[in-house]
Design an enzyme around this catalytic site. Structure first.
Site, PDB file in Angstrom:
ATOM      1  N   ASN A 147      -3.776   1.367   8.312  1.00 35.78           N
ATOM      2  CA  ASN A 147      -5.294   0.814   8.109  1.00 35.78           C
ATOM      3  C   ASN A 147      -6.074   1.656   9.370  1.00 35.78           C
ATOM      4  O   ASN A 147      -5.369   1.934  10.350  1.00 35.78           O
ATOM      5  CB  ASN A 147      -5.379  -0.629   8.430  1.00 35.78           C
ATOM      6  CG  ASN A 147      -4.523  -1.571   7.768  1.00 35.78           C
ATOM      7  OD1 ASN A 147      -3.211  -1.321   8.061  1.00 35.78           O
ATOM      8  ND2 ASN A 147      -4.912  -2.421   6.935  1.00 35.78           N
ATOM      9  N   HIS A 191     -10.013   2.446   2.516  1.00 31.61           N
ATOM     10  CA  HIS A 191      -9.552   3.243   3.602  1.00 31.61           C
ATOM     11  C   HIS A 191      -9.950   4.779   3.122  1.00 31.61           C
ATOM     12  O   HIS A 191      -9.198   5.791   3.344  1.00 31.61           O
ATOM     13  CB  HIS A 191      -7.927   3.154   3.624  1.00 31.61           C
ATOM     14  CG  HIS A 191      -7.662   1.657   4.195  1.00 31.61           C
ATOM     15  ND1 HIS A 191      -6.368   1.340   4.110  1.00 31.61           N
ATOM     16  CD2 HIS A 191      -8.183   0.708   4.785  1.00 31.61           C
ATOM     17  CE1 HIS A 191      -6.252   0.247   4.611  1.00 31.61           C
ATOM     18  NE2 HIS A 191      -7.431  -0.360   4.934  1.00 31.61           N
ATOM     19  N   TYR A 248       1.092  -1.171  -0.055  1.00 29.03           N
ATOM     20  CA  TYR A 248       0.068  -0.029   0.153  1.00 29.03           C
ATOM     21  C   TYR A 248       0.829   1.227  -0.046  1.00 29.03           C
ATOM     22  O   TYR A 248       1.819   1.178   0.900  1.00 29.03           O
ATOM     23  CB  TYR A 248      -0.851   0.083   1.424  1.00 29.03           C
ATOM     24  CG  TYR A 248      -1.808  -1.036   1.527  1.00 29.03           C
ATOM     25  CD1 TYR A 248      -3.005  -1.007   1.284  1.00 29.03           C
ATOM     26  CD2 TYR A 248      -1.497  -2.048   2.310  1.00 29.03           C
ATOM     27  CE1 TYR A 248      -4.156  -1.820   1.680  1.00 29.03           C
ATOM     28  CE2 TYR A 248      -2.431  -3.126   2.489  1.00 29.03           C
ATOM     29  CZ  TYR A 248      -3.698  -2.877   2.399  1.00 29.03           C
ATOM     30  OH  TYR A 248      -4.570  -3.778   2.638  1.00 29.03           O
TER      31      TYR A 248
HETATM   32  N1  6FA Z   1      -9.496  -0.466   8.728  1.00 31.02           N
HETATM   33  C1  6FA Z   1      -8.646  -0.950   9.562  1.00 31.02           C
HETATM   34  O1  6FA Z   1      -8.244  -0.313  10.430  1.00 31.02           O
HETATM   35  N2  6FA Z   1      -8.287  -2.110   9.445  1.00 31.02           N
HETATM   36  C2  6FA Z   1      -8.694  -3.091   8.631  1.00 31.02           C
HETATM   37  O2  6FA Z   1      -8.165  -4.298   8.554  1.00 31.02           O
HETATM   38  C3  6FA Z   1      -9.648  -2.841   7.711  1.00 31.02           C
HETATM   39  N3  6FA Z   1     -10.220  -3.395   6.896  1.00 31.02           N
HETATM   40  C4  6FA Z   1     -11.208  -3.186   6.121  1.00 31.02           C
HETATM   41  C5  6FA Z   1     -11.684  -4.020   5.233  1.00 31.02           C
HETATM   42  O3  6FA Z   1     -11.447  -5.366   5.346  1.00 31.02           O
HETATM   43  C6  6FA Z   1     -13.030  -3.583   4.502  1.00 31.02           C
HETATM   44  C7  6FA Z   1     -13.489  -4.817   3.554  1.00 31.02           C
HETATM   45  C8  6FA Z   1     -13.406  -2.496   4.597  1.00 31.02           C
HETATM   46  C9  6FA Z   1     -14.784  -2.023   4.007  1.00 31.02           C
HETATM   47  C10 6FA Z   1     -12.786  -1.412   5.486  1.00 31.02           C
HETATM   48  C11 6FA Z   1     -11.607  -2.070   6.055  1.00 31.02           C
HETATM   49  N4  6FA Z   1     -11.032  -0.869   6.994  1.00 31.02           N
HETATM   50  C12 6FA Z   1     -10.230  -1.230   7.824  1.00 31.02           C
HETATM   51  C13 6FA Z   1     -11.585   0.511   7.117  1.00 31.02           C
HETATM   52  C14 6FA Z   1     -12.247   0.834   8.074  1.00 31.02           C
HETATM   53  O4  6FA Z   1     -12.960  -0.094   8.603  1.00 31.02           O
HETATM   54  C15 6FA Z   1     -12.975   2.090   8.015  1.00 31.02           C
HETATM   55  O5  6FA Z   1     -12.298   3.181   7.671  1.00 31.02           O
HETATM   56  C16 6FA Z   1     -13.874   2.753   9.276  1.00 31.02           C
HETATM   57  O6  6FA Z   1     -14.862   1.710   9.520  1.00 31.02           O
HETATM   58  C17 6FA Z   1     -14.551   4.015   8.871  1.00 31.02           C
HETATM   59  O7  6FA Z   1     -15.322   4.491   9.921  1.00 31.02           O
HETATM   60  P1  6FA Z   1     -16.562   5.494   9.886  1.00 31.02           P
HETATM   61  O8  6FA Z   1     -16.823   5.875  11.063  1.00 31.02           O
HETATM   62  O9  6FA Z   1     -15.994   6.795   8.881  1.00 31.02           O
HETATM   63  O10 6FA Z   1     -17.487   4.935   8.932  1.00 31.02           O
HETATM   64  P2  6FA Z   1     -18.192   3.382   8.945  1.00 31.02           P
HETATM   65  O11 6FA Z   1     -18.446   3.018   7.709  1.00 31.02           O
HETATM   66  O12 6FA Z   1     -17.435   2.617   9.866  1.00 31.02           O
HETATM   67  O13 6FA Z   1     -19.535   3.599   9.825  1.00 31.02           O
HETATM   68  C18 6FA Z   1     -20.702   4.236   9.247  1.00 31.02           C
HETATM   69  C19 6FA Z   1     -21.801   3.830   9.771  1.00 31.02           C
HETATM   70  O14 6FA Z   1     -22.941   4.806   9.415  1.00 31.02           O
HETATM   71  C20 6FA Z   1     -22.285   2.375   9.446  1.00 31.02           C
HETATM   72  O15 6FA Z   1     -22.653   1.691  10.595  1.00 31.02           O
HETATM   73  C21 6FA Z   1     -23.650   2.643   8.407  1.00 31.02           C
HETATM   74  O16 6FA Z   1     -24.350   1.658   8.535  1.00 31.02           O
HETATM   75  C22 6FA Z   1     -24.015   3.941   9.066  1.00 31.02           C
HETATM   76  N5  6FA Z   1     -24.883   4.730   8.196  1.00 31.02           N
HETATM   77  C23 6FA Z   1     -24.676   5.069   6.981  1.00 31.02           C
HETATM   78  N6  6FA Z   1     -25.487   5.863   6.327  1.00 31.02           N
HETATM   79  C24 6FA Z   1     -26.522   5.879   7.349  1.00 31.02           C
HETATM   80  C25 6FA Z   1     -27.521   6.648   7.285  1.00 31.02           C
HETATM   81  N7  6FA Z   1     -28.017   7.438   6.056  1.00 31.02           N
HETATM   82  N8  6FA Z   1     -28.377   6.614   8.257  1.00 31.02           N
HETATM   83  C26 6FA Z   1     -28.135   5.871   9.397  1.00 31.02           C
HETATM   84  N9  6FA Z   1     -27.183   5.216   9.301  1.00 31.02           N
HETATM   85  C27 6FA Z   1     -26.033   5.164   8.459  1.00 31.02           C
HETATM   86  C1  ABL Z   2      -7.862  -3.547   5.193  1.00 28.24           C
HETATM   87  O1  ABL Z   2      -7.660  -2.604   5.714  1.00 28.24           O
HETATM   88  C2  ABL Z   2      -8.216  -3.732   4.018  1.00 28.24           C
HETATM   89  O2  ABL Z   2      -9.257  -2.452   3.652  1.00 28.24           O
HETATM   90  C3  ABL Z   2      -9.106  -4.700   3.352  1.00 28.24           C
HETATM   91  O3  ABL Z   2      -9.189  -4.617   2.200  1.00 28.24           O
HETATM   92  C4  ABL Z   2      -7.926  -6.156   3.967  1.00 28.24           C
HETATM   93  O4  ABL Z   2      -8.617  -7.371   3.483  1.00 28.24           O
HETATM   94  C5  ABL Z   2      -7.961  -6.180   5.405  1.00 28.24           C
HETATM   95  N1  ABL Z   2      -7.449  -4.919   5.831  1.00 28.24           N
HETATM   96  C6  ABL Z   2      -7.053  -7.251   5.849  1.00 28.24           C
HETATM   97  O5  ABL Z   2      -5.601  -6.988   5.601  1.00 28.24           O
HETATM   98  C7  ABL Z   2      -8.577  -7.671   2.093  1.00 28.24           C
HETATM   99  C8  ABL Z   2      -8.848  -9.214   2.148  1.00 28.24           C
HETATM  100  O6  ABL Z   2      -7.781  -9.681   2.711  1.00 28.24           O
HETATM  101  C9  ABL Z   2      -9.048  -9.426   0.738  1.00 28.24           C
HETATM  102  O7  ABL Z   2      -9.260 -11.092   0.682  1.00 28.24           O
HETATM  103  C10 ABL Z   2     -10.104  -9.181   0.094  1.00 28.24           C
HETATM  104  O8  ABL Z   2     -10.062  -9.294  -1.491  1.00 28.24           O
HETATM  105  C11 ABL Z   2      -9.833  -7.476   0.089  1.00 28.24           C
HETATM  106  O9  ABL Z   2      -9.706  -6.992   1.426  1.00 28.24           O
HETATM  107  C12 ABL Z   2     -10.955  -6.821  -0.582  1.00 28.24           C
HETATM  108  O10 ABL Z   2     -10.669  -5.398  -0.457  1.00 28.24           O
END
Ligand code: 6FA
Ligand code: ABL
Length: 768
Positions: free
Chosen positions: A745, A703, A623
């Site tokens: 992250n 992110h 990244y």
């Molecule tokens: N961040 C990390 O630090 N480590 C990770 O390993 C990591 N992995 C991932 C990952 O694997 C995926 C697939 C994704 C999508 C994100 C990952 N992230 C990781 C990023 C991290 O989770 C996000 O950066 C972080 O959760 C963002 O926090 P926020 O508070 O900005 O926003 P959220 O999306 O968490 O929460 C928004 C909430 O608002 C949700 O519960 C949603 O349902 C709610 N919401 C949205 N619109 C709404 C509406 N109109 N009315 C009411 N509720 C609403």
């Molecule tokens: C993160 O912060 C990333 O946002 C995710 O994309 C990441 O997971 C997790 N942490 C873990 O490192 C990956 C999965 O390992 C993959 O299998 C998947 O395809 C990918 O997220 C999708 O964005």
């Protein structure tokens, strides 16, 4: 027409809800006083003769989209003991009647009132009924006469149905309960015209209607209403930001409402979704770290936001319920002035300390303290050791991010997903001054200029028209995430004009917008960044790819499953990552950029011409991190789906050059680690070609930050107090306000940011 619920009781408590005003029916030139109800787009209007004439009549209209199978209005505002007007189109004509009821049953014909049709229109898109209603202002009831309050403020009620009446030819047809209803405020004292004007219109004439006051189209002032409860703080969203905010506000004794559009996630918070092997436990998909990779493999992934076209969690916990849970204490650079933060934010240590006290990181999440499935960590460490990386516990020295590696750290507790859900949410939900409503979507904030009066939701049981009001000094904190917070702003008339115009053209959202004169032009959606990431796939004979996580839901390895159920230890206590590393890099533009790596067993996809052993695959995701200069723009499309408008990766070619160089540097020593083979890209593809032809969506790291950046007036969306510029009491505390991509992250940084943000909101004077 069972106007159930609140219609019989109108306790006129002082709260806010949508208010009507004067408008001109352009086709007829008649000035009505009324309201266009935003959810269904039906307009209800009235105009009265001079007050002193006391003529017991009015002219009214209903204009409805053709989808409205019937629509009705109670100018008095209740269903019981009231004059009720109801109409529907049939065979290009309007069929209508005046009804009355003393019980919550089918209203029937009302004697006394005399209806005259003045203008009726039915076309492909709309129907319109303009009528004169005589003997209609006062009527007798069992408990004495009742009148429309024509000299003062009233609260008319509307009813709407998407289901047709039983016999559309019959004005007295029976019909089912309305599918929706609501109220609006109307100052009837203003709804009078001159006698001559009234007589013209009451006899079918048109024209002459001139505005006598600026139209009020939205919600706005503190006025009497029905049952909605006002709150000091309304927090929208329960992700990394929202749950910290909700907990600290309720801890401070404020009356807090938390609104979340999704449902439960962790078992401890009411979640139940689990694979067969976990039946009999309270552990769900969201609890068990080792099920993380199945977030991307499930046939019914109900946790994703369906109206955001990148991955986003719409469930209790937001992203923290479904993410990989990699968790880093923020380095100083994450809140530095150089990275766009106001000076008043630079000392984040006290806030990181608060976060650590609630949610300590662990790099050995299994409850027995051992680490499992560590071959990938060993192999990657062997590679990095050739390049003079130091082996450290990463969260012990958050500022050391150059040539370091360490075990992956997580926001897990007791071998289970924790994040803010098992910590902040648990304390918040127990406080009597906090109310939590799940499955409730906030559509827009309701405002009068810069003063926010409440939020409009999709749940009409929470308030008239779904509007939930604030107490007089109350505040709204948006924490709906980097995509959904901007959408709420656009739908509230806040943001770039092109986005608000998309909302304006939407039949449901458009009518809820404030008048254009009140639009607030801010760079919402600009300045967005996300780490560009590139996957490198390897094999090594020591690596157990764990069947690429494909069996963990339906057929987990029995001993691993049993071990985890017994005491939350073993492989299932880890998410997939095993090792992380960072280094700093110079670019030809003189800027420093950091590169992060994450290593894990398995791979999302393999493209190779090599034969390879699938049970030995592992991925290092590279990244580009803090220091990236590329920026994109997010927004909405005509369906109001939130999406990238300008993708944020590699808009600056130097970012790409640096990432390519970082990958090349990393790969130099592959040959020096016995047995390590790079399979994607393979030896027929150069690194430059691989990166240059990488599918752009694949660069997405999930992110997203910066869409409502904090910063100086004119270039940012929120000020140093996290308050939206141009508003008195609207705040944002989620990933969207972070101006520059954090080092790791981001959920740790977002939660620490929320600790500091909510402290600032509480410290800012003028609040409740
Ligand atoms: N961040 C990390 O630090 N480590 C990770 O390993 C990591 N992995 C991932 C990952 O694997 C995926 C697939 C994704 C999508 C994100 C990952 N992230 C990781 C990023 C991290 O989770 C996000 O950066 C972080 O959760 C963002 O926090 P926020 O508070 O900005 O926003 P959220 O999306 O968490 O929460 C928004 C909430 O608002 C949700 O519960 C949603 O349902 C709610 N919401 C949205 N619109 C709404 C509406 N109109 N009315 C009411 N509720 C609403
Ligand atoms: C993160 O912060 C990333 O946002 C995710 O994309 C990441 O997971 C997790 N942490 C873990 O490192 C990956 C999965 O390992 C993959 O299998 C998947 O395809 C990918 O997220 C999708 O964005």
């Amino acid at each position: 027409m069972l106007l159930r619920v609140a219609l019989s009781v109108l306790p006129l408590i002082g709260t806010a809800f949508a208010q009507g005003g004067q408008y001109i029916d352009d086709e007829l030139g008649i000035s009505f006083f009324g309201y266009k109800e935003p959810a269904h787009g039906v307009t209800y209007g009235f105009v009265f003769p001079p007050l002193e004439d006391n003529t017991d009549e009015f002219v009214g209209e209903i204009i409805a989209p053709i989808e409205a199978k019937w629509a009705g209005v109670s100018p008095f505002g209740s269903m019981l003991h009231s004059l009720l007007l109801v109409a529907w189109p049939n065979d290009n004509r309007i069929v209508r009647s005046v009804r009355y009821t003393t019980t919550y049953a089918q209203p029937t014909a009302m004697s006394g009132p005399v209806l005259t049709d003045l203008h009726t229109i039915v076309n492909a898109t709309h129907w319109k009924w303009v009528y004169r209603c005589q003997n209609c202002v006062t009527w007798s009831t069992e408990s004495g006469p009742k009148s429309i309050p024509i000299s003062e403020f009233g609260v008319p009620a509307w009813a709407y149905s998407s289901v047709g009446v039983n016999d559309p030819t019959d004005p007295q047809s029976t019909f089912n309960e309305h599918t929706d209803f609501g109220f609006f405020g109307l100052d009837y004292s203003l709804a009078h015209v001159s006698a001559a004007q009234y007589v013209l219109w009451a006899n079918g004439g048109t024209g002459g209607g001139t505005p006598t006051q600026p139209p009020t189209t939205t919600a706005p002032t503190a006025t009497p209403t029905v049952s909605a409860i006002p709150y000091d703080y309304i927090v929208v969203g329960t992700g990394a930001g929202g749950l910290v905010v909700a907990d600290r506000l309720s801890e401070a004794g404020k009356k807090v409402l938390v609104l979340e559009r999704g449902g439960p996630s962790l078992g401890s918070a009411g979640g139940t979704y689990q694979p067969a092997w976990l039946q009999g436990t309270s552990l769900t998909k969201f609890d068990v770290p080792g099920l993380f990779e199945t977030m991307f493999q499930d046939s019914n992934p109900f946790w994703w936001c369906k109206d955001v076209n990148v991955f986003a969690g719409c469930i209790l916990g937001g992203g923290t319920a479904i993410n990989g849970a990699l968790y880093w204490y923020p380095p100083d650079s994450d809140f530095s002035v150089a990275n766009g933060w106001p000076k008043s934010w630079a000392n984040h240590h006290p806030y990181t300390a608060k976060l650590k006290a609630r949610l300590p990181a662990t790099d050995h999440p299994s409850t027995d303290g051992k680490r499992y499935l560590m071959q990938v960590a060993d192999v990657t460490a062997a590679l990095l050791n050739k390049q003079n990386y130091a082996n450290i516990t990463i969260n012990d020295v958050p500022d050391w991010k150059d040539h370091v590696y360490g075990y992956s750290a997580f926001s897990f507790i007791d071998g289970k997903r924790a994040g803010p859900i098992a910590t902040y949410y648990q304390t918040a939900i127990k406080r009597p001054n906090l109310t939590y409503k799940q499955y409730t979507t906030v559509l827009n904030v309701v405002r009068d200029g810069g003063k926010i009066l409440g939020v409009r939701t999709n749940d009409t049981s929470l308030g008239p028209d779904g509007v939930i009001p604030l107490t007089p000094k109350g505040r709204v904190v948006l924490a709906a995430g980097a995509y959904s917070t901007p959408r709420i702003l656009f739908r509230s008339g806040i943001g770039p004009t092109d986005m608000i115009n998309i909302v304006k053209n939407d039949p449901a959202a458009g009518p809820a917008l404030p008048p254009e004169s009140q639009w607030i032009n801010l760079p919402v959606g600009d300045n967005v960044s996300d780490n560009p990431s590139i996957n490198l796939v390897f094999t090594h004979p020591s690596v157990d790819a764990y069947d690429n996580w494909a069996q963990v839901w339906t057929a987990p390895r029995p001993s691993d499953a049993a071990q985890y159920i017994k005491d939350q230890s073993g492989i299932f206590a880890h998410a997939s990552p095993r090792l992380n590393f960072w280094r700093a890099m110079g670019g030809r533009d003189g800027k420093t950029r950091w590169l992060q790596g994450t290593a894990r067993p398995g791979a999302a996809s393999v493209t190779t011409s090599y034969p390879y052993n699938v049970s030995n695959i592992m991925t290092i995701t590279t990244y580009l991190s803090t220091g990236i200069t590329s920026r994109g723009r997010i927004g909405i499309d005509a369906a109001l789906t939130a999406r990238p408008l300008v993708e944020p990766w590699f808009t600056d070619p130097v970012d790409k050059e640096v990432l390519i160089q970082g990958i090349k540097d990393l790969l130099v020593n592959v040959k020096d680690v016995p047995g390590l083979t790079l399979i994607t890209p393979d030896n027929t593809t150069t690194i430059d070609d691989y990166v240059n032809s990488y599918p752009t969506g694949g660069l997405n790291s999930n992110h997203w930050v910066g869409s409502c950046s904090i910063g100086a007036k004119g270039s940012a969306v929120v000020d140093e107090w996290t308050k939206v510029y141009g508003t008195d009491n609207l705040f944002i505390i989620d990933a969207s306000i972070i101006p520059t991509i954090p080092m790791g992250n981001p959920h740790g940084t977002i939660m620490a940011m929320a600790e500091q943000g909510v402290a600032k909101v509480l410290a800012l004077s003028g609040g409740p």
